[in-house]
Design a protein around this motif. Structure first.
Motif, PDB file in Angstrom:
ATOM      1  N   MET A   1      61.286  -2.076  39.032  1.00 17.01           N
ATOM      2  CA  MET A   1      62.317  -2.116  38.034  1.00 17.01           C
ATOM      3  C   MET A   1      61.859  -1.268  36.848  1.00 17.01           C
ATOM      4  SD  MET A   1      64.371  -5.410  36.702  1.00 17.01           S
ATOM      5  CE  MET A   1      65.006  -5.625  38.336  1.00 17.01           C
ATOM      6  N   SER A   2      62.758  -0.478  36.337  1.00 16.52           N
ATOM      7  CA  SER A   2      62.407   0.427  35.242  1.00 16.52           C
ATOM      8  C   SER A   2      62.338  -0.318  33.906  1.00 16.52           C
ATOM      9  CB  SER A   2      63.433   1.549  35.150  1.00 16.52           C
ATOM     10  OG  SER A   2      64.660   1.043  34.657  1.00 16.52           O
ATOM     11  N   ALA A   3      61.743   0.330  32.931  1.00 17.05           N
ATOM     12  CA  ALA A   3      61.643  -0.270  31.594  1.00 17.05           C
ATOM     13  C   ALA A   3      63.036  -0.460  30.997  1.00 17.05           C
ATOM     14  CB  ALA A   3      60.787   0.614  30.695  1.00 17.05           C
ATOM     15  N   ALA A   4      63.948   0.486  31.251  1.00 22.28           N
ATOM     16  CA  ALA A   4      65.312   0.368  30.730  1.00 22.28           C
ATOM     17  C   ALA A   4      66.017  -0.855  31.307  1.00 22.28           C
ATOM     18  CB  ALA A   4      66.104   1.627  31.039  1.00 22.28           C
ATOM     19  N   GLN A   5      65.788  -1.137  32.588  1.00 20.74           N
ATOM     20  CA  GLN A   5      66.392  -2.318  33.204  1.00 20.74           C
ATOM     21  C   GLN A   5      65.801  -3.598  32.616  1.00 20.74           C
ATOM     22  OE1 GLN A   5      65.468  -0.901  37.185  1.00 20.74           O
ATOM     23  NE2 GLN A   5      67.619  -1.234  37.736  1.00 20.74           N
ATOM     24  N   ARG A   6      64.496  -3.622  32.428  1.00 21.25           N
ATOM     25  CA  ARG A   6      63.852  -4.821  31.870  1.00 21.25           C
ATOM     26  C   ARG A   6      64.274  -5.099  30.435  1.00 21.25           C
ATOM     27  NH1 ARG A   6      59.434  -2.378  34.457  1.00 21.25           N
ATOM     28  NH2 ARG A   6      58.633  -1.719  32.440  1.00 21.25           N
ATOM     29  N   GLU A   7      64.583  -4.039  29.683  1.00 16.49           N
ATOM     30  CA  GLU A   7      64.962  -4.192  28.280  1.00 16.49           C
ATOM     31  C   GLU A   7      66.462  -4.379  28.082  1.00 16.49           C
ATOM     32  OE1 GLU A   7      63.319  -0.741  26.492  1.00 16.49           O
ATOM     33  OE2 GLU A   7      61.251  -1.381  26.856  1.00 16.49           O
ATOM     34  N   GLY A   8      67.250  -4.323  29.162  1.00 21.54           N
ATOM     35  CA  GLY A   8      68.692  -4.515  29.060  1.00 21.54           C
ATOM     36  C   GLY A   8      69.468  -3.261  28.733  1.00 21.54           C
ATOM     37  N   ASP A   9      68.825  -2.100  28.804  1.00 20.84           N
ATOM     38  CA  ASP A   9      69.503  -0.841  28.519  1.00 20.84           C
ATOM     39  C   ASP A   9      70.137  -0.224  29.758  1.00 20.84           C
ATOM     40  OD1 ASP A   9      68.864  -0.940  25.838  1.00 20.84           O
ATOM     41  OD2 ASP A   9      66.941   0.072  26.137  1.00 20.84           O
ATOM     42  N   ALA A  10      69.852  -0.769  30.942  1.00 21.48           N
ATOM     43  CA  ALA A  10      70.424  -0.266  32.187  1.00 21.48           C
ATOM     44  C   ALA A  10      70.714  -1.451  33.105  1.00 21.48           C
ATOM     45  CB  ALA A  10      69.453   0.694  32.877  1.00 21.48           C
ATOM     46  N   CYS A  11      71.683  -1.271  33.981  1.00 17.86           N
ATOM     47  CA  CYS A  11      72.056  -2.320  34.936  1.00 17.86           C
ATOM     48  C   CYS A  11      70.872  -2.617  35.858  1.00 17.86           C
ATOM     49  CB  CYS A  11      73.255  -1.848  35.750  1.00 17.86           C
ATOM     50  SG  CYS A  11      73.759  -2.974  37.056  1.00 17.86           S
ATOM     51  N   VAL A  12      70.615  -3.900  36.124  1.00 21.11           N
ATOM     52  CA  VAL A  12      69.487  -4.266  36.979  1.00 21.11           C
ATOM     53  C   VAL A  12      69.744  -3.930  38.444  1.00 21.11           C
ATOM     54  CG1 VAL A  12      68.614  -6.085  35.479  1.00 21.11           C
ATOM     55  CG2 VAL A  12      70.289  -6.649  37.217  1.00 21.11           C
ATOM     56  N   VAL A  13      70.991  -3.625  38.813  1.00 21.06           N
ATOM     57  CA  VAL A  13      71.322  -3.325  40.203  1.00 21.06           C
ATOM     58  C   VAL A  13      71.411  -1.812  40.437  1.00 21.06           C
ATOM     59  CG1 VAL A  13      73.016  -3.658  42.044  1.00 21.06           C
ATOM     60  CG2 VAL A  13      72.569  -5.497  40.412  1.00 21.06           C
ATOM     61  N   CYS A  14      72.282  -1.142  39.669  1.00 23.09           N
ATOM     62  CA  CYS A  14      72.556   0.276  39.944  1.00 23.09           C
ATOM     63  C   CYS A  14      71.920   1.235  38.938  1.00 23.09           C
ATOM     64  CB  CYS A  14      74.061   0.513  39.986  1.00 23.09           C
ATOM     65  SG  CYS A  14      74.887   0.330  38.386  1.00 23.09           S
ATOM     66  N   GLN A  15      71.281   0.732  37.924  1.00 20.80           N
ATOM     67  CA  GLN A  15      70.587   1.502  36.894  1.00 20.80           C
ATOM     68  C   GLN A  15      71.521   2.311  36.004  1.00 20.80           C
ATOM     69  OE1 GLN A  15      67.434   3.803  38.595  1.00 20.80           O
ATOM     70  NE2 GLN A  15      66.540   2.062  39.626  1.00 20.80           N
ATOM     71  N   LYS A  16      72.818   2.029  36.041  1.00 26.34           N
ATOM     72  CA  LYS A  16      73.775   2.735  35.192  1.00 26.34           C
ATOM     73  C   LYS A  16      73.518   2.359  33.732  1.00 26.34           C
ATOM     74  CE  LYS A  16      78.091   1.618  35.758  1.00 26.34           C
ATOM     75  NZ  LYS A  16      79.501   1.505  36.127  1.00 26.34           N
ATOM     76  N   ARG A  17      73.502   3.344  32.860  1.00 26.33           N
ATOM     77  CA  ARG A  17      73.218   3.100  31.436  1.00 26.33           C
ATOM     78  C   ARG A  17      74.466   3.096  30.566  1.00 26.33           C
ATOM     79  NH1 ARG A  17      67.639   4.781  29.493  1.00 26.33           N
ATOM     80  NH2 ARG A  17      66.408   4.799  31.378  1.00 26.33           N
ATOM     81  N   TRP A  18      75.569   3.699  31.046  1.00 22.68           N
ATOM     82  CA  TRP A  18      76.761   3.751  30.224  1.00 22.68           C
ATOM     83  C   TRP A  18      77.973   3.377  31.031  1.00 22.68           C
ATOM     84  CZ3 TRP A  18      77.564   3.853  25.261  1.00 22.68           C
ATOM     85  CH2 TRP A  18      78.848   4.129  24.801  1.00 22.68           C
ATOM     86  N   PRO A  19      78.822   2.486  30.622  1.00 15.99           N
ATOM     87  CA  PRO A  19      78.665   1.677  29.417  1.00 15.99           C
ATOM     88  C   PRO A  19      77.513   0.692  29.575  1.00 15.99           C
ATOM     89  CG  PRO A  19      80.555   0.910  30.654  1.00 15.99           C
ATOM     90  CD  PRO A  19      80.038   2.140  31.348  1.00 15.99           C
ATOM     91  N   ARG A  20      76.920   0.338  28.461  1.00 15.89           N
ATOM     92  CA  ARG A  20      75.741  -0.539  28.482  1.00 15.89           C
ATOM     93  C   ARG A  20      76.083  -1.857  29.176  1.00 15.89           C
ATOM     94  NH1 ARG A  20      72.346  -3.455  24.058  1.00 15.89           N
ATOM     95  NH2 ARG A  20      70.334  -3.329  25.069  1.00 15.89           N
ATOM     96  N   PRO A  21      75.205  -2.326  30.077  1.00 17.63           N
ATOM     97  CA  PRO A  21      75.490  -3.582  30.792  1.00 17.63           C
ATOM     98  C   PRO A  21      75.581  -4.755  29.822  1.00 17.63           C
ATOM     99  CG  PRO A  21      73.254  -2.825  31.238  1.00 17.63           C
ATOM    100  CD  PRO A  21      73.913  -1.761  30.443  1.00 17.63           C
ATOM    101  N   ARG A  22      76.561  -5.636  30.051  1.00 17.84           N
ATOM    102  CA  ARG A  22      76.786  -6.754  29.148  1.00 17.84           C
ATOM    103  C   ARG A  22      76.850  -8.102  29.844  1.00 17.84           C
ATOM    104  NH1 ARG A  22      77.785  -4.786  24.245  1.00 17.84           N
ATOM    105  NH2 ARG A  22      78.677  -2.714  24.057  1.00 17.84           N
ATOM    106  N   VAL A  23      76.889  -8.133  31.173  1.00 20.03           N
ATOM    107  CA  VAL A  23      77.045  -9.390  31.901  1.00 20.03           C
ATOM    108  C   VAL A  23      75.668  -9.933  32.267  1.00 20.03           C
ATOM    109  CG1 VAL A  23      78.107 -10.512  33.884  1.00 20.03           C
ATOM    110  CG2 VAL A  23      79.236  -8.559  32.810  1.00 20.03           C
TER     111      VAL A  23
END
Length: 58
Positions: free
Chosen positions: A1-23
């Motif tokens: 898992m990437s640092a962006a996923q761990r910090e909530g900046d990217a989706c934990v499943v698909c790694q999409k960064r925009w729009p920022r994951p909120r669920v």
């Protein structure tokens, strides 16, 4: 898992960064929330059980 996923900046499943994951879909051992985008969250959340409707009696 990437640092962006761990910090909530990217989706934990698909790694999409925009729009920022909120669920919130889970929690990491350090109590940080695991966030997913709306599309992935819909796939992760279990579908509600179907409502059973009785046939009308005659």
């Amino acid at each position: 898992m990437s640092a962006a996923q761990r910090e909530g900046d990217a989706c934990v499943v698909c790694q999409k960064r925009w729009p920022r994951p909120r669920v919130r879909v889970g929690r990491f051992p350090n109590d940080m929330a695991a966030l997913a985008c709306a599309d992935c969250a819909e796939a992760l959340v279990p579908a509600p059980l179907a409502t059973v409707v009785a046939f009308p009696s005659r």
